[in-house]
Enzyme design. Structure first.
Site, PDB file in Angstrom:
ATOM      1  N   LYS A 112       0.819  -1.228  -0.111  1.00 35.69           N
ATOM      2  CA  LYS A 112       0.039   0.025   0.042  1.00 35.69           C
ATOM      3  C   LYS A 112       0.826   1.017  -0.068  1.00 35.69           C
ATOM      4  O   LYS A 112       1.836   1.136   0.515  1.00 35.69           O
ATOM      5  CB  LYS A 112      -0.942  -0.035   1.190  1.00 35.69           C
TER       6      LYS A 112
HETATM    7  P1  NAD Z   1     -13.019   7.823  -2.875  1.00 38.39           P
HETATM    8  O1  NAD Z   1     -11.837   8.767  -2.834  1.00 38.39           O
HETATM    9  O2  NAD Z   1     -13.197   7.763  -4.655  1.00 38.39           O
HETATM   10  O3  NAD Z   1     -14.073   8.056  -2.243  1.00 38.39           O
HETATM   11  C1  NAD Z   1     -14.203   8.271  -0.794  1.00 38.39           C
HETATM   12  C2  NAD Z   1     -15.537   8.690  -0.298  1.00 38.39           C
HETATM   13  O4  NAD Z   1     -15.512   9.175   1.080  1.00 38.39           O
HETATM   14  C3  NAD Z   1     -15.672  10.263  -0.972  1.00 38.39           C
HETATM   15  O5  NAD Z   1     -17.119  10.485  -1.047  1.00 38.39           O
HETATM   16  C4  NAD Z   1     -15.375  11.121   0.312  1.00 38.39           C
HETATM   17  O6  NAD Z   1     -15.975  12.178   0.355  1.00 38.39           O
HETATM   18  C5  NAD Z   1     -15.890  10.284   1.486  1.00 38.39           C
HETATM   19  N1  NAD Z   1     -15.287  10.431   2.834  1.00 38.39           N
HETATM   20  C6  NAD Z   1     -13.933  10.816   3.160  1.00 38.39           C
HETATM   21  N2  NAD Z   1     -13.867  11.159   4.314  1.00 38.39           N
HETATM   22  C7  NAD Z   1     -14.814  10.730   4.911  1.00 38.39           C
HETATM   23  C8  NAD Z   1     -15.360  11.031   6.322  1.00 38.39           C
HETATM   24  N3  NAD Z   1     -14.605  11.375   7.124  1.00 38.39           N
HETATM   25  N4  NAD Z   1     -16.751  10.634   6.443  1.00 38.39           N
HETATM   26  C9  NAD Z   1     -17.594  10.354   5.525  1.00 38.39           C
HETATM   27  N5  NAD Z   1     -17.300  10.292   4.086  1.00 38.39           N
HETATM   28  C10 NAD Z   1     -15.934  10.612   4.075  1.00 38.39           C
HETATM   29  O7  NAD Z   1     -12.325   6.546  -2.604  1.00 38.39           O
HETATM   30  P2  NAD Z   1     -12.621   4.874  -2.924  1.00 38.39           P
HETATM   31  O8  NAD Z   1     -11.860   4.609  -3.805  1.00 38.39           O
HETATM   32  O9  NAD Z   1     -14.139   4.981  -2.994  1.00 38.39           O
HETATM   33  O10 NAD Z   1     -12.333   4.221  -1.737  1.00 38.39           O
HETATM   34  C11 NAD Z   1     -13.138   4.168  -0.418  1.00 38.39           C
HETATM   35  C12 NAD Z   1     -12.587   2.880   0.604  1.00 38.39           C
HETATM   36  O11 NAD Z   1     -12.770   1.631  -0.268  1.00 38.39           O
HETATM   37  C13 NAD Z   1     -11.296   2.869   1.111  1.00 38.39           C
HETATM   38  O12 NAD Z   1     -11.407   2.344   2.228  1.00 38.39           O
HETATM   39  C14 NAD Z   1     -10.630   2.291   0.062  1.00 38.39           C
HETATM   40  O13 NAD Z   1      -9.258   1.858   0.746  1.00 38.39           O
HETATM   41  C15 NAD Z   1     -11.458   1.022  -0.173  1.00 38.39           C
HETATM   42  N6  NAD Z   1     -11.047   0.170  -1.434  1.00 38.39           N
HETATM   43  C16 NAD Z   1     -11.073   1.043  -2.635  1.00 38.39           C
HETATM   44  C17 NAD Z   1     -10.792   0.088  -3.665  1.00 38.39           C
HETATM   45  C18 NAD Z   1     -10.890   0.890  -5.110  1.00 38.39           C
HETATM   46  O14 NAD Z   1     -10.820   0.092  -6.149  1.00 38.39           O
HETATM   47  N7  NAD Z   1     -10.863   2.204  -5.273  1.00 38.39           N
HETATM   48  C19 NAD Z   1     -10.554  -1.094  -3.741  1.00 38.39           C
HETATM   49  C20 NAD Z   1     -10.879  -1.559  -2.591  1.00 38.39           C
HETATM   50  C21 NAD Z   1     -11.043  -1.007  -1.295  1.00 38.39           C
END
Ligand code: NAD
Length: 419
Positions: A112
């Protein structure tokens, strides 16, 4: 919750889950140490001139890449741009990737990375320079068969394209060095929506096993970024009733259900969910405690913790985010009989589609969208069955069963390779 406390909880949580699994599996202390410690941790500083109130100022941004374990294949894991990024958080998330790739059977290890930066506060040009300078310093450590980054919070296909460009300057055109790229640069059909589609697919599966009414089940989703938005869209298509959504600024609620496509259009136009027509505003804290059937945390770590675990009203939690439930909250939720589909299974659609993208890049032969999604859903449902069967046989929860399967596979690879 203060950033430092949240990161502590994230590492503690990971440690507690592993300690329980190690004890159940009787893993020797020497092997535990080998499985716990990262292979390599790198911290990089990137100086950058940015504009602040019309003046040019010099800022130094700090980033990390933790390569946890590569017994089963090249290191693999996302790159996060968020002000809260720290070495401790990155370490916990890198380790989680090792278990996730092993659980879903893709030939990768775990890593990561991240930079402590608010990407929304930088111009696109500044973000490009920051990304490319970070990758210049990382270049000796990444590679098609060494370490393959991907998107995470605050990063997207454009950032992956900059990584591809910077790496290719010294290595020749190398699309397989990074996944989650734009389609034009060797990205895979379906990768963008893969994590959310996977979450939706497993939500449907778990809901039907719990005899929840799939058609019309009430779903609350925290986080409306890549993962949250695609989960919401897919669940709405499948007949679920999405009643609340949120982003970092707060949430929106509609008892009769939210039009998810309209929410996405609103966010594209305004940047935020705030002010979405036919909804009421709600705070992130209130949203987590809403009466509903299914709660899907899809934002940050430790959002379900000791402060709110008693107040959660959902019957099923699907962990779309990484480590969204602390170990203490997990214990409370288990006692209360709330089912949890754990992160290493629930959001593994992303790394599965990343694997398909890598394979397509190596073969220089793209697959169509239907093939990617079909293979993704088949893989996740097969792994879900394996985890559920083990959980039932051993009388344990899905998280422990998932960890047992993953740890056993990594330990076998470590032993076979003679690490
Ligand atoms: P992203 O940046 O696209 O979206 C994050 C979202 O969370 C946004 O809507 C943001 O406004 C919101 N957010 C941020 N801080 C917040 C808070 N304190 N309270 C409420 N909402 C909040 O990120 P993503 O890619 O959608 O990732 C989201 C989660 O999924 C993370 O934990 C990431 O590690 C996990 N994840 C992502 C992927 C991927 O393919 N992108 C894969 C596996 C896991």
């Amino acid at each position: 919750m203060p950033v430092e406390r949240k990161h502590c909880q994230c590492q503690d949580t990971q440690g507690h889950f592993l300690a329980r699994a190690f004890a159940r599996l009787n893993v020797e202390l020497e092997l535990q140490a080998l499985l716990l410690h990262p292979f390599r941790e790198t911290t990089i500083s990137v100086p950058l001139k940015v504009h602040n109130d019309g003046k040019e100022v010099l800022r130094t941004y700090v980033g990390h890449r933790v390569q946890h374990n590569h017994a089963r294949g090249p290191f693999k894991g996302g790159l996060r741009f968020h002000p809260g990024v720290s070495l401790g958080e990155t370490r916990a998330l890198a380790q989680l990737m090792t278990w996730k790739t092993a659980l879903v059977g893709v030939p990768f290890g775990g890593a990561k990375g991240g930079i402590a930066v608010d990407p929304a506060a930088l111009s696109l040009d500044a973000l490009e320079v920051l990304t490319k300078r970070f990758i210049q310093k990382m270049a000796p450590l990444i590679g098609t068969h060494q370490d393959i980054p991907a998107p995470d919070i605050g990063t997207n296909p454009q950032v992956m394209a900059w990584i591809l460009e910077e790496y290719s300057k010294s290595h020749g055109y190398t699309p397989a060095v990074v996944t989650g790229k734009p389609l034009e640069l060797g990205g895979s059909a379906g990768r963008l929506e893969s994590t959310g589609y996977g979450v939706a697919c497993l939500t449907q599966k778990a809901a039907s096993e719990l005899s929840l009414p799939v058609n019309g089940a009430r779903v609350v989703i925290q986080g409306f970024g890549n993962v949250g938005s695609h989960t919401a869209l897919r669940l709405a298509e499948l007949g679920f009733h999405v009643i609340a959504l949120s982003d970092v600024r707060g949430g929106v609620y509609a008892d009769t259900g939210i039009d998810v496509s309209a929410a996405l259009r609103h966010v594209r136009a305004t940047g935020w969910l705030e002010g979405l027509a036919d909804t009421e505003p709600i705070s992130n804290a209130e949203l987590l405690e809403l009466p509903c059937d299914i709660l899907i945390p899809a934002a940050l770590e430790a959002t379900i913790n000791c402060d709110n675990a008693d107040a959660i009203k959902a019957s099923l939690i699907v962990e779309a985010a990484n480590i969204p439930v602390t170990h203490l909250a997990d214990a409370t939720l288990r006692e209360r009989g709330i089912a949890i589909v754990p992160d290493i299974l629930a959001n593994a659609g992303g790394v599965s589609a990343s694997y398909y993208e890598w394979v397509q890049n190596l073969q220089e032969f793209p697959w169509d969208h239907e093939t990617v999604i079909r293979r993704l859903e088949q893989r996740l449902l097969r792994v879900y069955d394996e985890v559920r069967d083990l959980a039932q046989r051993r009388g344990i929860d899905l998280r422990m069963a998932a960890y047992e399967l993953a740890i056993t596979r990594v330990a076998e690879a470590v032993a076979l390779r003679g690490f």
